[in-house]
Design an enzyme around this catalytic site. Sequence first.
Site, PDB file in Angstrom:
ATOM      1  N   SER A  92       0.797  -1.221   0.000  1.00 39.34           N
ATOM      2  CA  SER A  92       0.000   0.000   0.000  1.00 39.34           C
ATOM      3  C   SER A  92       0.838   1.283   0.000  1.00 39.34           C
ATOM      4  O   SER A  92       1.627   1.516  -0.907  1.00 39.34           O
ATOM      5  CB  SER A  92      -0.945  -0.059   1.198  1.00 39.34           C
ATOM      6  OG  SER A  92      -1.791   1.037   1.226  1.00 39.34           O
ATOM      7  N   ASP A 306      -1.575   1.546  -3.621  1.00 37.46           N
ATOM      8  CA  ASP A 306      -2.294   0.430  -4.240  1.00 37.46           C
ATOM      9  C   ASP A 306      -3.721   0.833  -4.621  1.00 37.46           C
ATOM     10  O   ASP A 306      -4.561  -0.018  -4.913  1.00 37.46           O
ATOM     11  CB  ASP A 306      -2.285  -0.818  -3.347  1.00 37.46           C
ATOM     12  CG  ASP A 306      -2.978  -0.600  -2.009  1.00 37.46           C
ATOM     13  OD1 ASP A 306      -3.112   0.562  -1.588  1.00 37.46           O
ATOM     14  OD2 ASP A 306      -3.380  -1.596  -1.379  1.00 37.46           O
ATOM     15  N   GLU A 398     -12.874   5.643   6.414  1.00 36.24           N
ATOM     16  CA  GLU A 398     -11.898   6.092   7.401  1.00 36.24           C
ATOM     17  C   GLU A 398     -11.485   7.507   6.986  1.00 36.24           C
ATOM     18  O   GLU A 398     -11.510   7.839   5.795  1.00 36.24           O
ATOM     19  CB  GLU A 398     -10.677   5.172   7.397  1.00 36.24           C
ATOM     20  CG  GLU A 398     -10.970   3.806   7.968  1.00 36.24           C
ATOM     21  CD  GLU A 398      -9.702   2.985   8.215  1.00 36.24           C
ATOM     22  OE1 GLU A 398      -9.481   2.582   9.364  1.00 36.24           O
ATOM     23  OE2 GLU A 398      -8.940   2.761   7.264  1.00 36.24           O
ATOM     24  N   ALA A 399     -11.071   8.299   7.968  1.00 40.23           N
ATOM     25  CA  ALA A 399     -10.664   9.676   7.657  1.00 40.23           C
ATOM     26  C   ALA A 399      -9.540   9.676   6.614  1.00 40.23           C
ATOM     27  O   ALA A 399      -9.433  10.586   5.788  1.00 40.23           O
ATOM     28  CB  ALA A 399     -10.212  10.375   8.930  1.00 40.23           C
ATOM     29  N   ASN A 400      -8.719   8.605   6.608  1.00 44.17           N
ATOM     30  CA  ASN A 400      -7.599   8.537   5.672  1.00 44.17           C
ATOM     31  C   ASN A 400      -8.021   8.274   4.220  1.00 44.17           C
ATOM     32  O   ASN A 400      -7.181   8.186   3.334  1.00 44.17           O
ATOM     33  CB  ASN A 400      -6.590   7.473   6.127  1.00 44.17           C
ATOM     34  CG  ASN A 400      -7.181   6.062   6.155  1.00 44.17           C
ATOM     35  OD1 ASN A 400      -8.104   5.746   5.434  1.00 44.17           O
ATOM     36  ND2 ASN A 400      -6.626   5.211   7.015  1.00 44.17           N
ATOM     37  N   SER A 526      -0.533   1.086  17.209  1.00 44.62           N
ATOM     38  CA  SER A 526      -0.674   0.933  15.759  1.00 44.62           C
ATOM     39  C   SER A 526      -0.758  -0.544  15.398  1.00 44.62           C
ATOM     40  O   SER A 526      -0.150  -1.390  16.051  1.00 44.62           O
ATOM     41  CB  SER A 526       0.528   1.571  15.065  1.00 44.62           C
ATOM     42  OG  SER A 526       0.685   1.028  13.779  1.00 44.62           O
TER      43      SER A 526
HETATM   44  C1  16G Z   1      -4.152  -0.349   7.453  1.00 45.26           C
HETATM   45  C2  16G Z   1      -5.632  -0.469   7.252  1.00 45.26           C
HETATM   46  C3  16G Z   1      -6.280   0.878   7.343  1.00 45.26           C
HETATM   47  C4  16G Z   1      -5.949   1.515   8.672  1.00 45.26           C
HETATM   48  C5  16G Z   1      -4.472   1.539   8.906  1.00 45.26           C
HETATM   49  C6  16G Z   1      -4.194   1.931  10.325  1.00 45.26           C
HETATM   50  C7  16G Z   1      -6.798  -2.000   5.789  1.00 45.26           C
HETATM   51  C8  16G Z   1      -6.957  -2.511   4.380  1.00 45.26           C
HETATM   52  N1  16G Z   1      -5.920  -1.026   5.943  1.00 45.26           N
HETATM   53  O1  16G Z   1      -3.565   0.391   6.440  1.00 45.26           O
HETATM   54  O2  16G Z   1      -7.656   0.689   7.231  1.00 45.26           O
HETATM   55  O3  16G Z   1      -6.437   2.817   8.722  1.00 45.26           O
HETATM   56  O4  16G Z   1      -3.933   0.242   8.712  1.00 45.26           O
HETATM   57  O5  16G Z   1      -2.841   1.834  10.578  1.00 45.26           O
HETATM   58  O6  16G Z   1      -7.438  -2.475   6.719  1.00 45.26           O
HETATM   59  P1  16G Z   1      -2.292   1.907  12.064  1.00 45.26           P
HETATM   60  O7  16G Z   1      -2.899   0.768  12.825  1.00 45.26           O
HETATM   61  O8  16G Z   1      -0.822   1.818  11.900  1.00 45.26           O
HETATM   62  O9  16G Z   1      -2.717   3.225  12.598  1.00 45.26           O
HETATM   63 MG    MG Z   2      -3.769   1.165   0.398  1.00 43.55          MG
END
Ligand code: 16G
Ligand code: MG
Length: 570
Positions: A92, A306, A398-400, A526
């Site tokens: 990603s 991705d 998600e906000a992202n 995280s």
């Molecule tokens: C991953 C997740 C995304 C989430 C992020 C949080 C999928 C396909 N992707 O990229 O949804 O916002 O992790 O990352 O589920 P973090 O746990 O490091 O904050």
């Molecule tokens: Mg991605």
Amino acid sequence: MGGEWGQSDICPESAQEWTIQVGQDHLDMDLGAITKYSALHAKPNGLILQYGTAGFRTKAEHLDHVMFRMGLLAVLRSKQTKSTIGVMVTASHNPEEDNGVKLVDPLGEMLAPSWEEHATCLANAEEQDMQRVLIDISEKEAVNLQQDAFVVIGRDTRPSSEKLSQSVIDGVTVLGGQFHDYGLLTTPQLHYMVYCRNTGGRYGKATVEGYYQKLSKAFVELTKQASCSGDEYRSLKVDCANGIGALKLREMEHYFSQGLSVQLFNDGSKGKLNHLCGADFVKSHQKPPQGMEIKSNERCCSFDGDADRIVYYYHDADGHFHLIDGDKIATLISSFLKELLVEIGESLNIGVVQTAYANGSSTRYLEEVMKVPVYCTKTGVKHLHHKAQEFDIGVYFEANGHGTALFSTAVEMKIKQSAEQLEDKKRKAAKMLENIIDLFNQAAGDAISDMLVIEAILALKGLTVQQWDALYTDLPNRQLKVQVADRRVISTTNAERQAVTPPGLQEAINDLVKKYKLSRAFVRPSGTEDVVRVYAEADSQESADHLAHEVSLAVFQLAGGIGERPQPGF
Ligand code: 16G
Ligand code: MG
């Protein structure tokens, strides 16, 4: 998921505890061949990885054995579900040197949690234990090894992806599975393929061509209805993060060009993947990507590496940057869907699903102005997706910038009927909704599909990017990371909005939050990096920054911070 070298505590059974119960069934596994091929994809001793929020993710050079083993696992999952399973090779928005892999379940969804555990055990088994773990999984899950298996594979544009996807294929083949290698695909395209294949073609044709045609047809139908025309509304600058999104958008562009012209930037012809560009960079740095020139009020968007996330942005006349994130995308989409339902005269239950990162203003706007119920889940697409399935129409973001909308089968049927039976304005609205349903990728959040949905809605409503942005004003916010010795000491509840452990941390956060107006803060470990994440919002940027810093200090003190104490200033 960052790789760690050490003892696994994820699969506690030691090798000695395994009783070798190779039942009759397992004679169907060619154990000799598995051992032989596994040795060609040998696991580095002591390397421990975990199937995290979005599969395995780490430096590409540590992943060969994981890929081979995920090929094996995909075959078992396929036999068990009697369905096609997907394997996507991508990391990603991570740097180009990283890579990763995730499995896609029959309806295009993320892998079931119990199988995530199997994936972790299998990836971490030392070479001599691998066969036994494989047998154990097939016994626990009552896999009929005589069942046929079919696996589809996709990969992103990373230099390491081609070889790694070959390792997946080796794993699939050695367990006797059939496969189709789609080669280069966006992650959501692979989810789409899996969904199509397991629903007998009802969802669409399982080819890239089929994907382009389905989405473009719906988009062109929709934009034909838009009364406003002119270049201003119909052209868009797209930052493709130097990733797969550029290739696929370029292939697709001519299918929808009568409704929209796209100008591609960071298309991979020179820059590095995700470097200073892409949705994750734009969202987390709150600034435009490099390599894109933006004139005031031009509509721009960024995909991630991705192409399963999208954010929009623009510069106003004073040159100020404005980000339009997943929350505002969800708001635009859900208000449009609600308007169509009112027009058709259908009272369907529509819900919006967010995470704790959703800006407080967006939640307030959705609940108080739009009167749409809002639900909060843990971070990670699978949680949001799951919740959204509970509604007739579930919009999740998600906000992202990762998100989509899901429509129940009953709703799809009803809308199809309405589009045929109703008259005039109602019929027109039902037709629109029918096309919107086709335009969404209901298997996964999809930057290309979301982009077309947004462009169609803006055109149909005659909205400029500024008018869209003006729906509500985001509360200033700040995200920080804190290094701790073991981030598992932090556990949370209430969709990650409250810390349960370590003792005293939530009380400390509560006291800090009280000092600021319109404020909110939370911390969570995280799922993709070895850090604790801190989020704070308040009535001014200064307050949000202070609050985030103070919460970081509390985490550092109470949750075993390591390295330098968090410093103020950003
Ligand atoms: C991953 C997740 C995304 C989430 C992020 C949080 C999928 C396909 N992707 O990229 O949804 O916002 O992790 O990352 O589920 P973090 O746990 O490091 O904050
Ligand atoms: Mg991605």
